[in-house]
Design a protein around this motif. Structure first.
Motif, PDB file in Angstrom:
ATOM      1  N   GLU A  33       0.838  -1.200   0.000  1.00 23.60           N
ATOM      2  CA  GLU A  33       0.000   0.000   0.000  1.00 23.60           C
ATOM      3  C   GLU A  33       0.872   1.249   0.000  1.00 23.60           C
ATOM      4  O   GLU A  33       1.881   1.291   0.694  1.00 23.60           O
ATOM      5  CB  GLU A  33      -0.868  -0.007   1.256  1.00 23.60           C
ATOM      6  CG  GLU A  33      -1.979   0.988   1.246  1.00 23.60           C
ATOM      7  CD  GLU A  33      -2.936   0.695   2.396  1.00 23.60           C
ATOM      8  OE1 GLU A  33      -3.906  -0.055   2.182  1.00 23.60           O
ATOM      9  OE2 GLU A  33      -2.668   1.195   3.500  1.00 23.60           O
ATOM     10  N   TYR A  34       0.456   2.237  -0.800  1.00 25.64           N
ATOM     11  CA  TYR A  34       1.173   3.510  -0.846  1.00 25.64           C
ATOM     12  C   TYR A  34       0.317   4.583  -0.194  1.00 25.64           C
ATOM     13  O   TYR A  34      -0.905   4.588  -0.362  1.00 25.64           O
ATOM     14  CB  TYR A  34       1.519   3.863  -2.298  1.00 25.64           C
ATOM     15  CG  TYR A  34       2.496   2.882  -2.879  1.00 25.64           C
ATOM     16  CD1 TYR A  34       3.863   3.040  -2.689  1.00 25.64           C
ATOM     17  CD2 TYR A  34       2.052   1.752  -3.580  1.00 25.64           C
ATOM     18  CE1 TYR A  34       4.772   2.118  -3.191  1.00 25.64           C
ATOM     19  CE2 TYR A  34       2.951   0.822  -4.082  1.00 25.64           C
ATOM     20  CZ  TYR A  34       4.308   0.998  -3.886  1.00 25.64           C
ATOM     21  OH  TYR A  34       5.204   0.093  -4.367  1.00 25.64           O
ATOM     22  N   ARG A  35       0.980   5.502   0.530  1.00 22.93           N
ATOM     23  CA  ARG A  35       0.249   6.507   1.316  1.00 22.93           C
ATOM     24  C   ARG A  35       0.212   7.847   0.597  1.00 22.93           C
ATOM     25  O   ARG A  35       1.248   8.472   0.389  1.00 22.93           O
ATOM     26  CB  ARG A  35       0.933   6.678   2.678  1.00 22.93           C
ATOM     27  CG  ARG A  35       0.823   5.432   3.556  1.00 22.93           C
ATOM     28  CD  ARG A  35       1.773   5.494   4.715  1.00 22.93           C
ATOM     29  NE  ARG A  35       3.159   5.588   4.220  1.00 22.93           N
ATOM     30  CZ  ARG A  35       4.231   5.600   4.985  1.00 22.93           C
ATOM     31  NH1 ARG A  35       4.109   5.561   6.287  1.00 22.93           N
ATOM     32  NH2 ARG A  35       5.434   5.681   4.455  1.00 22.93           N
ATOM     33  N   MET A  36      -1.000   8.267   0.227  1.00 24.23           N
ATOM     34  CA  MET A  36      -1.167   9.559  -0.443  1.00 24.23           C
ATOM     35  C   MET A  36      -1.680  10.613   0.531  1.00 24.23           C
ATOM     36  O   MET A  36      -2.742  10.448   1.116  1.00 24.23           O
ATOM     37  CB  MET A  36      -2.145   9.442  -1.616  1.00 24.23           C
ATOM     38  CG  MET A  36      -2.258  10.759  -2.402  1.00 24.23           C
ATOM     39  SD  MET A  36      -3.709  10.854  -3.471  1.00 24.23           S
ATOM     40  CE  MET A  36      -3.347   9.588  -4.677  1.00 24.23           C
ATOM     41  N   SER A  37      -0.917  11.682   0.657  1.00 22.09           N
ATOM     42  CA  SER A  37      -1.297  12.771   1.561  1.00 22.09           C
ATOM     43  C   SER A  37      -2.123  13.830   0.834  1.00 22.09           C
ATOM     44  O   SER A  37      -1.843  14.176  -0.317  1.00 22.09           O
ATOM     45  CB  SER A  37      -0.019  13.409   2.127  1.00 22.09           C
ATOM     46  OG  SER A  37      -0.335  14.509   2.945  1.00 22.09           O
ATOM     47  N   LYS A  56      -7.568   5.143 -10.852  1.00 27.48           N
ATOM     48  CA  LYS A  56      -7.005   4.910 -12.186  1.00 27.48           C
ATOM     49  C   LYS A  56      -5.734   4.070 -12.098  1.00 27.48           C
ATOM     50  O   LYS A  56      -5.512   3.164 -12.889  1.00 27.48           O
ATOM     51  CB  LYS A  56      -6.689   6.248 -12.876  1.00 27.48           C
ATOM     52  CG  LYS A  56      -7.925   6.998 -13.362  1.00 27.48           C
ATOM     53  CD  LYS A  56      -7.511   8.314 -14.032  1.00 27.48           C
ATOM     54  CE  LYS A  56      -8.646   9.321 -14.052  1.00 27.48           C
ATOM     55  NZ  LYS A  56      -9.830   8.885 -14.787  1.00 27.48           N
ATOM     56  N   VAL A  57      -4.893   4.389 -11.107  1.00 25.80           N
ATOM     57  CA  VAL A  57      -3.638   3.650 -10.956  1.00 25.80           C
ATOM     58  C   VAL A  57      -3.926   2.187 -10.603  1.00 25.80           C
ATOM     59  O   VAL A  57      -3.338   1.266 -11.180  1.00 25.80           O
ATOM     60  CB  VAL A  57      -2.733   4.313  -9.883  1.00 25.80           C
ATOM     61  CG1 VAL A  57      -1.565   3.408  -9.520  1.00 25.80           C
ATOM     62  CG2 VAL A  57      -2.230   5.664 -10.374  1.00 25.80           C
ATOM     63  N   ARG A  58      -4.860   1.982  -9.693  1.00 27.36           N
ATOM     64  CA  ARG A  58      -5.178   0.614  -9.274  1.00 27.36           C
ATOM     65  C   ARG A  58      -5.692  -0.202 -10.469  1.00 27.36           C
ATOM     66  O   ARG A  58      -5.249  -1.314 -10.709  1.00 27.36           O
ATOM     67  CB  ARG A  58      -6.217   0.632  -8.151  1.00 27.36           C
ATOM     68  CG  ARG A  58      -6.439  -0.725  -7.499  1.00 27.36           C
ATOM     69  CD  ARG A  58      -7.375  -0.652  -6.306  1.00 27.36           C
ATOM     70  NE  ARG A  58      -6.876   0.263  -5.293  1.00 27.36           N
ATOM     71  CZ  ARG A  58      -7.467   1.415  -4.936  1.00 27.36           C
ATOM     72  NH1 ARG A  58      -8.593   1.778  -5.509  1.00 27.36           N
ATOM     73  NH2 ARG A  58      -6.945   2.169  -4.007  1.00 27.36           N
ATOM     74  N   GLU A  59      -6.614   0.408 -11.227  1.00 25.50           N
ATOM     75  CA  GLU A  59      -7.176  -0.303 -12.389  1.00 25.50           C
ATOM     76  C   GLU A  59      -6.117  -0.579 -13.450  1.00 25.50           C
ATOM     77  O   GLU A  59      -5.993  -1.684 -13.951  1.00 25.50           O
ATOM     78  CB  GLU A  59      -8.289   0.537 -13.031  1.00 25.50           C
ATOM     79  CG  GLU A  59      -9.610   0.425 -12.302  1.00 25.50           C
ATOM     80  CD  GLU A  59     -10.546   1.596 -12.634  1.00 25.50           C
ATOM     81  OE1 GLU A  59     -10.410   2.180 -13.725  1.00 25.50           O
ATOM     82  OE2 GLU A  59     -11.397   1.914 -11.770  1.00 25.50           O
ATOM     83  N   ARG A  60      -5.356   0.460 -13.771  1.00 27.15           N
ATOM     84  CA  ARG A  60      -4.415   0.329 -14.895  1.00 27.15           C
ATOM     85  C   ARG A  60      -3.203  -0.523 -14.562  1.00 27.15           C
ATOM     86  O   ARG A  60      -2.494  -0.978 -15.458  1.00 27.15           O
ATOM     87  CB  ARG A  60      -3.986   1.723 -15.370  1.00 27.15           C
ATOM     88  CG  ARG A  60      -5.159   2.528 -15.938  1.00 27.15           C
ATOM     89  CD  ARG A  60      -4.710   3.917 -16.371  1.00 27.15           C
ATOM     90  NE  ARG A  60      -5.854   4.777 -16.662  1.00 27.15           N
ATOM     91  CZ  ARG A  60      -5.761   6.059 -17.005  1.00 27.15           C
ATOM     92  NH1 ARG A  60      -4.576   6.626 -17.119  1.00 27.15           N
ATOM     93  NH2 ARG A  60      -6.840   6.772 -17.247  1.00 27.15           N
ATOM     94  N   THR A  61      -2.897  -0.718 -13.261  1.00 22.95           N
ATOM     95  CA  THR A  61      -1.777  -1.602 -12.902  1.00 22.95           C
ATOM     96  C   THR A  61      -2.296  -2.961 -12.428  1.00 22.95           C
ATOM     97  O   THR A  61      -1.530  -3.759 -11.877  1.00 22.95           O
ATOM     98  CB  THR A  61      -0.898  -0.994 -11.776  1.00 22.95           C
ATOM     99  OG1 THR A  61      -1.704  -0.840 -10.600  1.00 22.95           O
ATOM    100  CG2 THR A  61      -0.288   0.336 -12.172  1.00 22.95           C
ATOM    101  N   ASN A  62      -3.568  -3.213 -12.632  1.00 23.76           N
ATOM    102  CA  ASN A  62      -4.177  -4.457 -12.142  1.00 23.76           C
ATOM    103  C   ASN A  62      -3.884  -4.692 -10.667  1.00 23.76           C
ATOM    104  O   ASN A  62      -3.583  -5.814 -10.252  1.00 23.76           O
ATOM    105  CB  ASN A  62      -3.678  -5.661 -12.961  1.00 23.76           C
ATOM    106  CG  ASN A  62      -4.112  -5.558 -14.407  1.00 23.76           C
ATOM    107  OD1 ASN A  62      -5.260  -5.209 -14.695  1.00 23.76           O
ATOM    108  ND2 ASN A  62      -3.186  -5.802 -15.319  1.00 23.76           N
ATOM    109  N   GLY A  63      -3.915  -3.628  -9.903  1.00 26.72           N
ATOM    110  CA  GLY A  63      -3.734  -3.758  -8.458  1.00 26.72           C
ATOM    111  C   GLY A  63      -2.295  -3.850  -7.988  1.00 26.72           C
ATOM    112  O   GLY A  63      -2.048  -4.029  -6.800  1.00 26.72           O
ATOM    113  N   ALA A 260       7.315   0.934 -17.035  1.00 25.88           N
ATOM    114  CA  ALA A 260       5.930   0.848 -17.514  1.00 25.88           C
ATOM    115  C   ALA A 260       4.953   1.330 -16.449  1.00 25.88           C
ATOM    116  O   ALA A 260       4.002   2.066 -16.748  1.00 25.88           O
ATOM    117  CB  ALA A 260       5.611  -0.591 -17.923  1.00 25.88           C
ATOM    118  N   ASP A 261       5.198   0.952 -15.199  1.00 27.42           N
ATOM    119  CA  ASP A 261       4.306   1.393 -14.121  1.00 27.42           C
ATOM    120  C   ASP A 261       4.439   2.891 -13.856  1.00 27.42           C
ATOM    121  O   ASP A 261       3.455   3.569 -13.549  1.00 27.42           O
ATOM    122  CB  ASP A 261       4.560   0.591 -12.836  1.00 27.42           C
ATOM    123  CG  ASP A 261       3.844  -0.770 -12.869  1.00 27.42           C
ATOM    124  OD1 ASP A 261       2.975  -0.950 -13.751  1.00 27.42           O
ATOM    125  OD2 ASP A 261       4.163  -1.636 -12.030  1.00 27.42           O
TER     126      ASP A 261
END
Ligand code: X2X
Length: 345
Positions: A33-37, A56-63, A260-261
């Motif tokens: 998990e990454y923490r976004m402030s 968008k990031v979760r979908e496009r990186t397949n989680g 790529a990510d």
């Protein structure tokens, strides 16, 4: 397979693995998990931008890259002007931050807080989407973070509990909460007000208890935070500054991702940024400004300034612009003025 061939193949494979080891390692080093402030949560356009980016990031990186939102700058106990340092140090993995909150560390970002620099949305766009935006991204990169896209908090209007503000004299002696960049103290002192610095978390109770008389924030923030319930019954539309938001990632985190990510995270930031700006401007860009009607429906006086009335505020704050040109960088300020003069309308 003959033993000899097998050994040769094994040695070659081992060598290849050694060569690719850093990349392979980087891939396995992904965090769960990454923490976004963020300062403001998903009830606000700012937080919606965070949600859009994360989804968008979760979908496009397949989680592969999972982002959790930390609104209220909770990773740094609500102290929003420490966000940039925490981001650089890795206490925060990524953020959508206001230029105001990062300007104590990155002095060039004070550009956007120069009073009356940006007369309209086209001017704000001319800065973030033009050479000024590029230059500031280079500055942020040098300062140790990876900037990816621009968003927007918005044009900041002034509200207070006492009376309608039409002239600088109306600000005289009013205790105004401002964010923690010294430029704001200069601006409000020049206008005859009594500015006091505090975090957003402290600002709302301070308004409720009348410890402060007024504040300045975009109308989208005013509405979502229901500032009319904390005595802010007078709003003046003076559009003195607009604080953009910047989508950034901590450098070590960025380097731990595959190329790529990284590209996916960057494109997702750009796409989310565009959507976020549209959300932030909703209700203010339509001809009849429905957001202002909604504000007025709560018994709030919304004061519009004539060009001449606005000019009095511009004149009173001109010395602040002159004082801050040097610290921000005269070249950058000149480039900004040129970009605005040549803007598409
Ligand atoms: O604190 C504020 O006024 C806010 C929410 O607008 C910022 O974070 C700059």
């Amino acid at each position: 397979m003959k033993l000899r061939t097998f050994l040769t193949t094994a040695v070659a494979a081992a060598a290849a693995l050694a060569l690719t080891a850093p990349a392979a390692l980087a891939q396995t080093a992904y965090k769960s998990e990454y923490r976004m402030s963020l300062v403001l949560g998903t009830a606000f356009p700012w937080g919606k931008g965070g949600e859009l980016w994360a989804n968008k990031v979760r979908e496009r990186t397949n989680g592969r890259i999972n982002i959790k939102l930390y609104p209220g700058v909770s990773l740094i106990q609500g102290d929003q002007t420490r966000e940039f340092s925490a981001l650089r140090q890795g206490v925060i993995d990524m953020a959508i931050g206001s230029t105001i909150n990062w300007s104590p560390q990155v002095k060039q970002l004070n550009l956007f807080s120069l009073p009356f620099l940006m007369p309209d949305y086209a001017a704000a766009d001319a800065l973030t989407q033009g050479p000024v935006g590029k230059s500031l991204f280079q500055t942020l990169d040098k300062a140790g973070v990876v900037p990816l896209a621009w968003g927007e908090n918005g044009y900041r209007e002034i509200s207070n509990s006492k009376h309608a503000i039409k002239t600088p004299a109306d600000l005289k002696g009013l205790k105004i909460r401002v964010v923690g960049s010294p430029l704001f103290l200069d601006t409000f002192t020049a206008l005859g007000a009594n500015p006091t610095q505090m975090s957003w978390a402290d600002a709302q109770p301070a308004m409720a208890s009348s410890a402060v008389d007024g504040q300045e924030n975009p109308m989208s923030v005013y509405m979502a935070a229901k500032l009319y319930t904390v005595a802010q019954k007078h709003v003046t539309m003076w559009g003195y500054i607009n604080d953009p938001l910047v989508f950034v990632v901590n450098k070590d985190i960025w380097n731990s991702w595959t190329p790529a990510d990284r590209e996916i995270v960057k494109q997702a930031a750009i796409d989310a940024g565009k959507e976020q700006v549209a959300i932030a401007r909703k209700g203010m860009v339509e001809a009849d400004k429905p957001l202002l009607k909604e504000v007025a429906s709560h018994g709030v006086t919304v004061t519009q300034l004539s060009a001449a009335e606005r000019e009095a505020f511009v004149k009173a704050t001109r010395p602040v612009v002159e004082k801050w040109k040097g610290p921000i960088g005269a070249d950058l300020v000149n480039l900004a003025e040129k970009s605005i003069a040549e803007r598409k309308r």
